[in-house]
Design a protein around this motif. Structure first.
Motif, PDB file in Angstrom:
ATOM      1  N   THR A   1       0.898  -1.244   0.153  1.00 13.79           N
ATOM      2  CA  THR A   1       0.013   0.025   0.062  1.00 13.79           C
ATOM      3  C   THR A   1       0.881   1.148   0.018  1.00 13.79           C
ATOM      4  OG1 THR A   1      -0.029  -0.060   2.413  1.00 13.79           O
ATOM      5  CG2 THR A   1      -1.745  -1.168   1.314  1.00 13.79           C
ATOM      6  N   ARG A   2       2.229   1.181   0.307  1.00 16.58           N
ATOM      7  CA  ARG A   2       3.046   2.247   0.418  1.00 16.58           C
ATOM      8  C   ARG A   2       3.203   3.048  -0.981  1.00 16.58           C
ATOM      9  NH1 ARG A   2       7.846   0.040   4.009  1.00 16.58           N
ATOM     10  NH2 ARG A   2       6.556  -0.786   5.742  1.00 16.58           N
ATOM     11  N   GLY A   3       3.125   4.311  -1.124  1.00 13.62           N
ATOM     12  CA  GLY A   3       3.066   5.025  -2.565  1.00 13.62           C
ATOM     13  C   GLY A   3       1.877   5.233  -3.203  1.00 13.62           C
ATOM     14  N   LEU A   4       0.915   4.612  -2.446  1.00 17.49           N
ATOM     15  CA  LEU A   4      -0.542   4.858  -2.937  1.00 17.49           C
ATOM     16  C   LEU A   4      -1.235   6.046  -2.464  1.00 17.49           C
ATOM     17  CD1 LEU A   4      -1.970   1.178  -3.524  1.00 17.49           C
ATOM     18  CD2 LEU A   4      -1.001   2.616  -5.231  1.00 17.49           C
ATOM     19  N   THR A   5      -1.275   7.149  -3.263  1.00 17.03           N
ATOM     20  CA  THR A   5      -1.854   8.331  -2.396  1.00 17.03           C
ATOM     21  C   THR A   5      -3.110   8.376  -2.157  1.00 17.03           C
ATOM     22  OG1 THR A   5      -2.433   9.277  -4.626  1.00 17.03           O
ATOM     23  CG2 THR A   5      -0.421   9.909  -3.997  1.00 17.03           C
ATOM     24  N   ARG A   6      -4.022   7.467  -2.446  1.00 19.60           N
ATOM     25  CA  ARG A   6      -5.605   7.380  -2.073  1.00 19.60           C
ATOM     26  C   ARG A   6      -5.504   6.571  -0.537  1.00 19.60           C
ATOM     27  NH1 ARG A   6      -9.649   5.443  -6.123  1.00 19.60           N
ATOM     28  NH2 ARG A   6     -11.225   6.217  -4.314  1.00 19.60           N
TER      29      ARG A   6
ATOM     30  N   VAL B   1      -4.044  -2.155  -5.378  1.00 18.95           N
ATOM     31  CA  VAL B   1      -3.408  -2.877  -4.264  1.00 18.95           C
ATOM     32  C   VAL B   1      -3.176  -4.416  -4.472  1.00 18.95           C
ATOM     33  CG1 VAL B   1      -3.653  -3.724  -1.990  1.00 18.95           C
ATOM     34  CG2 VAL B   1      -4.586  -1.153  -2.689  1.00 18.95           C
ATOM     35  N   LEU B   2      -4.222  -5.170  -5.204  1.00  8.48           N
ATOM     36  CA  LEU B   2      -4.155  -6.274  -5.710  1.00  8.48           C
ATOM     37  C   LEU B   2      -2.831  -6.870  -6.624  1.00  8.48           C
ATOM     38  CD1 LEU B   2      -7.895  -7.470  -5.749  1.00  8.48           C
ATOM     39  CD2 LEU B   2      -6.328  -8.344  -4.133  1.00  8.48           C
ATOM     40  N   ARG B   3      -2.778  -5.684  -7.488  1.00  2.84           N
ATOM     41  CA  ARG B   3      -1.796  -5.975  -8.695  1.00  2.84           C
ATOM     42  C   ARG B   3      -0.470  -5.918  -7.813  1.00  2.84           C
ATOM     43  NH1 ARG B   3      -2.952  -1.454 -12.891  1.00  2.84           N
ATOM     44  NH2 ARG B   3      -0.755  -2.303 -13.732  1.00  2.84           N
ATOM     45  N   ARG B   4      -0.234  -4.833  -6.803  1.00  2.00           N
ATOM     46  CA  ARG B   4       1.134  -4.699  -6.195  1.00  2.00           C
ATOM     47  C   ARG B   4       1.291  -5.998  -5.538  1.00  2.00           C
ATOM     48  NH1 ARG B   4       2.761   1.003  -4.115  1.00  2.00           N
ATOM     49  NH2 ARG B   4       2.583   2.306  -5.799  1.00  2.00           N
ATOM     50  N   ILE B   5       0.405  -6.661  -4.895  1.00  2.00           N
ATOM     51  CA  ILE B   5       0.554  -7.876  -4.068  1.00  2.00           C
ATOM     52  C   ILE B   5       0.806  -9.030  -4.979  1.00  2.00           C
ATOM     53  CG2 ILE B   5      -0.809  -9.516  -2.543  1.00  2.00           C
ATOM     54  CD1 ILE B   5      -2.488  -7.430  -1.297  1.00  2.00           C
TER      55      ILE B   5
END
Length: 470
Positions: free
Chosen positions: A356-361, A402-406
């Motif tokens: 979640t880091r780096g996601l401004t929302r 988030v799921l794409r990053r995971i």
């Protein structure tokens, strides 16, 4: 029929006789013709002079006028300067006529009509509805013209003779004309005041949006109701007779318009209790979107795919509504993720939180947190919980990010995603017999026991001599 038309025809004949005498005594004379010629010459001279002066005045307005009042004054002068010049020239001709001993009534009447035209032109500039402005100016200018020429009294007397009866009340053409003019003036005044009130209400920062809408609609209804009642009273309609009509209307509303009225009442309730207001992100009846407006009968909800649902207000009062931003705009997302039993669960939880880091929302307070929720049939069930404050911008899109990053993080760190699988164990001594048919595949083991421990080999069918390779 003839008896009813006889008074009207007599009055028309009287009007024509009056006009004939007025024309012979006031228009069809040499002195009157000379004044009309002088007025025409003054008009042509004013047009010629103004054609030379107006471009310079407009250039001066555009280059030298620095204040709002100065520009407004020069703009009004550009619009009426030709008429003002004409009045001055006409009055010079009138002064010459008086010096010669003649009564310049034509020049005076033309000057007065021009003054009335200037006033009406300036008033129409302030009216946003140009069609209404021109219609009002025309009607007023006609009445002023009749007054100046001395024809207003016979004209109004003729209109008084034209009458009709409706519902026990008698109306005249003059009263109807007065009512029309009064309706134009009062309705325009009500519209102007409602726009002014709307602007003032919109500038109130301490008032909530729902209360603003309620005040705006209440003021509009009150202003237009007062305007209509004044017009009805002005044309001679007895307002006490409306009591019976109101009672009958109430009965009709109770039976035939029950649903419509309930929607309007529900709209007022929504505006007063502020349970659903413009800008809220709601979910109702399978519709997820942002409330774009609360109207009298319905509320509009705009979804992320651009569709706008017009939902009756009664639905918000009688059914369950999920308001994502009722008291707080923060919304918690719950993102389930499963990993295989052979994966490092602690590492997977840490990677989920780092995704979640780096996601401004995604809000940093409260911090995102990954939890182990349980042990499933084929996976270890994990869940990521994170907060956002802009649900109106969409929920599925941020979940997808988030799921794409995971997904990327798990593959880079050797965390496996599970898939449904079953392990079958045959205990020694089991009565279950498993037979494997090798068929014609040379790759199969010669014995079933070579494939499955404890399996019982089955018969191998002979090849048909007619088959290839037999």
């Amino acid at each position: 029929m003839q008896e009813q038309l006889a008074p009207i025809l007599a009055k028309v004949t009287e009007i024509f006789q009056f006009l004939e005498g007025w024309l012979q005594s006031h228009v069809l004379t040499w002195r009157t013709a000379a004044q009309w010629a002088a007025a025409l010459a003054a008009l042509l001279l004013a047009k010629a002079v103004w054609r030379l002066v107006r471009p310079r005045l407009a250039h001066w307005r555009d280059t030298s006028a620095r204040t709002v009042w100065g520009r407004a004054l020069l703009t009004g002068l550009c619009a009426t300067g030709e008429l003002i010049l004409f009045i001055g020239l006409a009055q010079l001709c009138a002064a010459a006529a008086r010096f010669m001993g003649y009564s310049p009534w034509v020049l005076n009447a033309v000057s007065q009509l021009t003054v009335a035209g200037i006033i009406l032109r300036l008033l129409t500039f302030a009216m946003p509805n140009k069609v209404l402005a021109r219609s009002t100016a025309t009607v007023v200018w006609v009445f002023v013209s009749l007054q100046i020429l001395g024809l207003l009294t016979p004209f109004t007397a003729f209109l008084e003779t034209l009458s009709f009866t409706m519902g026990g009340s008698t109306f005249t053409a003059l009263g109807a004309l007065k009512g029309l003019v009064l309706a134009i003036i009062l309705l325009h005044a009500a519209a102007t005041l409602s726009r002014f009130a709307s602007g003032r209400i919109a500038s109130m920062r301490e008032v909530s949006p729902s209360v603003k809408v309620l005040l705006d609609k209440s003021i509009k209804v009150a202003l237009f109701t007062v305007a209509i009642l004044l017009v009805m009273s002005g044309v001679g309609i007895n307002l006490t007779s409306l009591a019976i009509f109101s009672s009958a209307l109430g009965v009709g509303i109770g039976f035939g318009l029950q649903t419509i009225i309930s929607n309007y009442v529900a709209g007022v309730i929504l505006l007063m209790d502020r349970s659903v207001k413009p800008g809220d992100t709601i979910e109702v009846g399978g519709v997820f979107g942002v409330v774009s407006g609360v109207n009298g009968r319905f509320s509009s909800v705009k979804t992320r795919d651009g569709k706008e649902y017009l939902i009756p207000n009664e639905h918000f009062v009688t059914n369950e509504v999920i308001n994502w931003t009722y008291s707080d705009a923060d919304v918690r997302l719950r993102i389930p993720v499963g990993v295989s039993y052979g994966s490092d669960v602690d590492k997977a939880l840490r990677l989920m939180e780092e995704s979640t880091r780096g996601l401004t929302r995604i809000l940093t307070s409260p911090e995102p947190r990954a939890l182990l929720m349980g042990f499933g049939d084929s996976s270890v069930d994990l869940e990521l919980r994170a907060w956002i404050a802009d649900a109106r911008d969409g929920v599925s899109n941020i979940k997808s990010d988030v799921l794409r990053r995971i997904w990327t993080s798990f593959h880079e760190n050797g965390i496996e995603f599970p898939f449904p699988q079953r392990d079958v164990l045959l205990k020694p001594g089991s009565s279950l017999a498993v037979t494997v048919d090798r068929g014609r595949d040379p790759e199969l083991p010669d014995k079933a026991s070579d494939m499955i421990p404890g399996a019982v080999p089955g018969p191998v069918p002979d090849k048909d001599p007619g088959e290839p390779g037999a």
